[in-house]
Design a protein around this motif. Sequence first.
Motif, PDB file in Angstrom:
ATOM      1  N   TRP A  31      -7.912  -6.288  17.763  1.00  0.00           N
ATOM      2  CA  TRP A  31      -8.376  -6.567  16.402  1.00  0.00           C
ATOM      3  C   TRP A  31      -8.888  -7.995  16.313  1.00  0.00           C
ATOM      4  O   TRP A  31      -8.249  -8.927  16.813  1.00  0.00           O
ATOM      5  CB  TRP A  31      -7.239  -6.338  15.410  1.00  0.00           C
ATOM      6  N   LEU A  32     -10.035  -8.147  15.656  1.00  0.00           N
ATOM      7  CA  LEU A  32     -10.692  -9.449  15.584  1.00  0.00           C
ATOM      8  C   LEU A  32     -10.838  -9.880  14.128  1.00  0.00           C
ATOM      9  O   LEU A  32     -11.351  -9.119  13.297  1.00  0.00           O
ATOM     10  CB  LEU A  32     -12.076  -9.351  16.243  1.00  0.00           C
ATOM     11  N   PRO A  33     -10.409 -11.107  13.794  1.00  0.00           N
ATOM     12  CA  PRO A  33     -10.591 -11.608  12.426  1.00  0.00           C
ATOM     13  C   PRO A  33     -12.039 -11.998  12.176  1.00  0.00           C
ATOM     14  O   PRO A  33     -12.842 -12.069  13.115  1.00  0.00           O
ATOM     15  CB  PRO A  33      -9.660 -12.821  12.369  1.00  0.00           C
ATOM     16  N   GLU A  34     -12.357 -12.290  10.910  1.00  0.00           N
ATOM     17  CA  GLU A  34     -13.766 -12.515  10.587  1.00  0.00           C
ATOM     18  C   GLU A  34     -13.912 -13.388   9.349  1.00  0.00           C
ATOM     19  O   GLU A  34     -13.150 -13.247   8.386  1.00  0.00           O
ATOM     20  CB  GLU A  34     -14.439 -11.156  10.365  1.00  0.00           C
ATOM     21  N   HIS A  35     -14.851 -14.314   9.400  1.00  0.00           N
ATOM     22  CA  HIS A  35     -15.360 -15.027   8.227  1.00  0.00           C
ATOM     23  C   HIS A  35     -16.850 -15.197   8.414  1.00  0.00           C
ATOM     24  O   HIS A  35     -17.327 -15.391   9.544  1.00  0.00           O
ATOM     25  CB  HIS A  35     -14.696 -16.394   8.056  1.00  0.00           C
ATOM     26  N   LEU A  36     -17.588 -15.161   7.317  1.00  0.00           N
ATOM     27  CA  LEU A  36     -19.029 -15.378   7.391  1.00  0.00           C
ATOM     28  C   LEU A  36     -19.332 -16.860   7.583  1.00  0.00           C
ATOM     29  O   LEU A  36     -20.197 -17.240   8.367  1.00  0.00           O
ATOM     30  CB  LEU A  36     -19.698 -14.846   6.116  1.00  0.00           C
ATOM     31  N   VAL A  37     -18.591 -17.702   6.872  1.00  0.00           N
ATOM     32  CA  VAL A  37     -18.756 -19.150   6.990  1.00  0.00           C
ATOM     33  C   VAL A  37     -17.465 -19.805   6.522  1.00  0.00           C
ATOM     34  O   VAL A  37     -16.760 -19.261   5.668  1.00  0.00           O
ATOM     35  CB  VAL A  37     -19.961 -19.638   6.143  1.00  0.00           C
ATOM     36  N   GLN A  74     -17.221  -3.212  27.770  1.00  0.00           N
ATOM     37  CA  GLN A  74     -16.391  -3.591  28.909  1.00  0.00           C
ATOM     38  C   GLN A  74     -15.198  -2.656  29.085  1.00  0.00           C
ATOM     39  O   GLN A  74     -14.426  -2.811  30.024  1.00  0.00           O
ATOM     40  CB  GLN A  74     -15.857  -5.025  28.718  1.00  0.00           C
ATOM     41  N   THR A  75     -15.055  -1.684  28.175  1.00  0.00           N
ATOM     42  CA  THR A  75     -13.867  -0.824  28.143  1.00  0.00           C
ATOM     43  C   THR A  75     -14.289   0.618  27.909  1.00  0.00           C
ATOM     44  O   THR A  75     -15.462   0.911  27.674  1.00  0.00           O
ATOM     45  CB  THR A  75     -12.917  -1.279  27.018  1.00  0.00           C
ATOM     46  N   SER A  76     -13.302   1.524  27.916  1.00  0.00           N
ATOM     47  CA  SER A  76     -13.636   2.929  27.709  1.00  0.00           C
ATOM     48  C   SER A  76     -12.694   3.673  26.770  1.00  0.00           C
ATOM     49  O   SER A  76     -13.072   4.716  26.225  1.00  0.00           O
ATOM     50  CB  SER A  76     -13.671   3.668  29.055  1.00  0.00           C
ATOM     51  N   THR A  77     -11.486   3.173  26.556  1.00  0.00           N
ATOM     52  CA  THR A  77     -10.534   3.918  25.735  1.00  0.00           C
ATOM     53  C   THR A  77      -9.936   3.101  24.588  1.00  0.00           C
ATOM     54  O   THR A  77      -9.621   3.666  23.537  1.00  0.00           O
ATOM     55  CB  THR A  77      -9.367   4.451  26.593  1.00  0.00           C
ATOM     56  N   ILE A  78      -9.757   1.815  24.756  1.00  0.00           N
ATOM     57  CA  ILE A  78      -9.089   1.011  23.738  1.00  0.00           C
ATOM     58  C   ILE A  78      -9.970   0.910  22.500  1.00  0.00           C
ATOM     59  O   ILE A  78     -11.195   0.816  22.592  1.00  0.00           O
ATOM     60  CB  ILE A  78      -8.733  -0.382  24.296  1.00  0.00           C
ATOM     61  N   ARG A  79      -9.355   0.987  21.320  1.00  0.00           N
ATOM     62  CA  ARG A  79     -10.104   0.946  20.073  1.00  0.00           C
ATOM     63  C   ARG A  79     -10.371  -0.493  19.648  1.00  0.00           C
ATOM     64  O   ARG A  79      -9.637  -1.419  20.020  1.00  0.00           O
ATOM     65  CB  ARG A  79      -9.362   1.703  18.972  1.00  0.00           C
ATOM     66  N   MET A  80     -11.430  -0.660  18.847  1.00  0.00           N
ATOM     67  CA  MET A  80     -11.873  -1.962  18.366  1.00  0.00           C
ATOM     68  C   MET A  80     -11.690  -2.027  16.851  1.00  0.00           C
ATOM     69  O   MET A  80     -12.140  -1.123  16.133  1.00  0.00           O
ATOM     70  CB  MET A  80     -13.359  -2.169  18.693  1.00  0.00           C
ATOM     71  N   GLY A  81     -11.026  -3.074  16.349  1.00  0.00           N
ATOM     72  CA  GLY A  81     -10.814  -3.169  14.919  1.00  0.00           C
ATOM     73  C   GLY A  81     -11.139  -4.547  14.373  1.00  0.00           C
ATOM     74  O   GLY A  81     -11.022  -5.551  15.079  1.00  0.00           O
ATOM     75  N   THR A  82     -11.553  -4.598  13.101  1.00  0.00           N
ATOM     76  CA  THR A  82     -11.707  -5.866  12.389  1.00  0.00           C
ATOM     77  C   THR A  82     -10.480  -6.064  11.510  1.00  0.00           C
ATOM     78  O   THR A  82     -10.030  -5.149  10.829  1.00  0.00           O
ATOM     79  CB  THR A  82     -12.978  -5.866  11.523  1.00  0.00           C
ATOM     80  N   TYR A  83      -9.994  -7.310  11.504  1.00  0.00           N
ATOM     81  CA  TYR A  83      -8.687  -7.587  10.868  1.00  0.00           C
ATOM     82  C   TYR A  83      -8.755  -8.918  10.092  1.00  0.00           C
ATOM     83  O   TYR A  83      -8.143  -9.880  10.504  1.00  0.00           O
ATOM     84  CB  TYR A  83      -7.643  -7.662  11.983  1.00  0.00           C
ATOM     85  N   VAL A  84      -9.516  -9.006   8.985  1.00  0.00           N
ATOM     86  CA  VAL A  84     -10.334  -7.985   8.369  1.00  0.00           C
ATOM     87  C   VAL A  84     -11.726  -8.563   8.081  1.00  0.00           C
ATOM     88  O   VAL A  84     -11.917  -9.778   8.057  1.00  0.00           O
ATOM     89  CB  VAL A  84      -9.726  -7.457   7.035  1.00  0.00           C
ATOM     90  N   TYR A  85     -12.674  -7.653   7.854  1.00  0.00           N
ATOM     91  CA  TYR A  85     -14.082  -7.971   7.639  1.00  0.00           C
ATOM     92  C   TYR A  85     -14.337  -8.174   6.151  1.00  0.00           C
ATOM     93  O   TYR A  85     -13.939  -7.357   5.321  1.00  0.00           O
ATOM     94  CB  TYR A  85     -14.901  -6.799   8.176  1.00  0.00           C
ATOM     95  N   ASN A  86     -15.028  -9.271   5.811  1.00  0.00           N
ATOM     96  CA  ASN A  86     -15.289  -9.595   4.410  1.00  0.00           C
ATOM     97  C   ASN A  86     -16.527  -8.834   3.929  1.00  0.00           C
ATOM     98  O   ASN A  86     -17.615  -9.390   3.774  1.00  0.00           O
ATOM     99  CB  ASN A  86     -15.481 -11.102   4.244  1.00  0.00           C
ATOM    100  N   ILE A  87     -16.340  -7.556   3.662  1.00  0.00           N
ATOM    101  CA  ILE A  87     -17.458  -6.675   3.359  1.00  0.00           C
ATOM    102  C   ILE A  87     -18.173  -7.043   2.066  1.00  0.00           C
ATOM    103  O   ILE A  87     -19.374  -6.790   1.912  1.00  0.00           O
ATOM    104  CB  ILE A  87     -16.967  -5.203   3.326  1.00  0.00           C
ATOM    105  N   GLY A  88     -17.496  -7.669   1.137  1.00  0.00           N
ATOM    106  CA  GLY A  88     -18.115  -8.023  -0.126  1.00  0.00           C
ATOM    107  C   GLY A  88     -19.152  -9.120  -0.022  1.00  0.00           C
ATOM    108  O   GLY A  88     -19.953  -9.307  -0.946  1.00  0.00           O
TER     109      GLY A  88
END
Length: 283
Positions: A31-37, A74-88
């Motif tokens: 899981w990867l965190p996120e900010h736009l700026v 780079q992978t084949s089975t592990i899932r990718m998640g955003t934790y969390v994406y600022n969709i607004g």
Amino acid sequence: MKFGIPLGGVHPGLWRDLTVRAEELGYESVWLPEHLVLPAEMSGSPHHGDSHPPIPSQTPMYDAIAYLSYLAGQTSTIRMGTYVYNIGLRHPFVSARAATTLDIVSNGRFDFGIGASWLREEWDASGLDFSTRGARVDEALEVCRALWTQPTVEHHGRFFDFDAVAFEPKPVQAGGPPIHVGGDGLPALRRVARFGSGWIPMNHTLDQIPGSVQKLSELWTEHGRSGKPEVTTSAAADSPEDIQRAADAGIDRMIVMPWRRTREALDGIARFADDILTPTRTG
């Protein structure tokens, strides 16, 4: 119980190696965190009781969905998640297109964790009204879901207004990538029940989880949803007993960070897999 790794807990230079190793060890997701700026002057915190932001404004930030697309390759089975994406903070065309791309290149391994945001200054810098963020997020999710599922979409709302558009290709996962809503209050629970596949509590203690899960289940039923929402969060995970307590509380996926420094991360996830992950799955 599913186990995920928070990539934000290590230096970005290790993200690839940590993800590949986590897949080898049997972890379910990263899981990867996120900010736009990140504005130079920030206030507040996503953590109750804290008055200062948990990260400095100079923290390196990457486009989370773009980076997860690279890790998917780079992978084949592990899932990718955003934790969390600022969709607004984005037009839903942008969010829906990015999420679809990751879902396709990962062959349906994307979990779309989203939040209404806590950082007022980030909204100010983007020229958007922080006080209307909840309503904006809800409308953005409504548009994304329509784009992922309908041949053409026309929308005339409070924040987004457009005549009929087509949106292809559709995501691999039927209905679009699962949406996991971050937040702790009633609006977040309502958002899960209306749009989500899962809930990411950010400030709940283990003792508080069951009551909120019960409320979420009631809202879920009111919205005519089948099945049950998935609960993803971090909690103590030092023993099989800890894992059992988390499961009993209603947690389905634990985000674990068995290291303190980046240089300890690879050994830490291997040790956790030996001590906790494997015994839990075979016990």
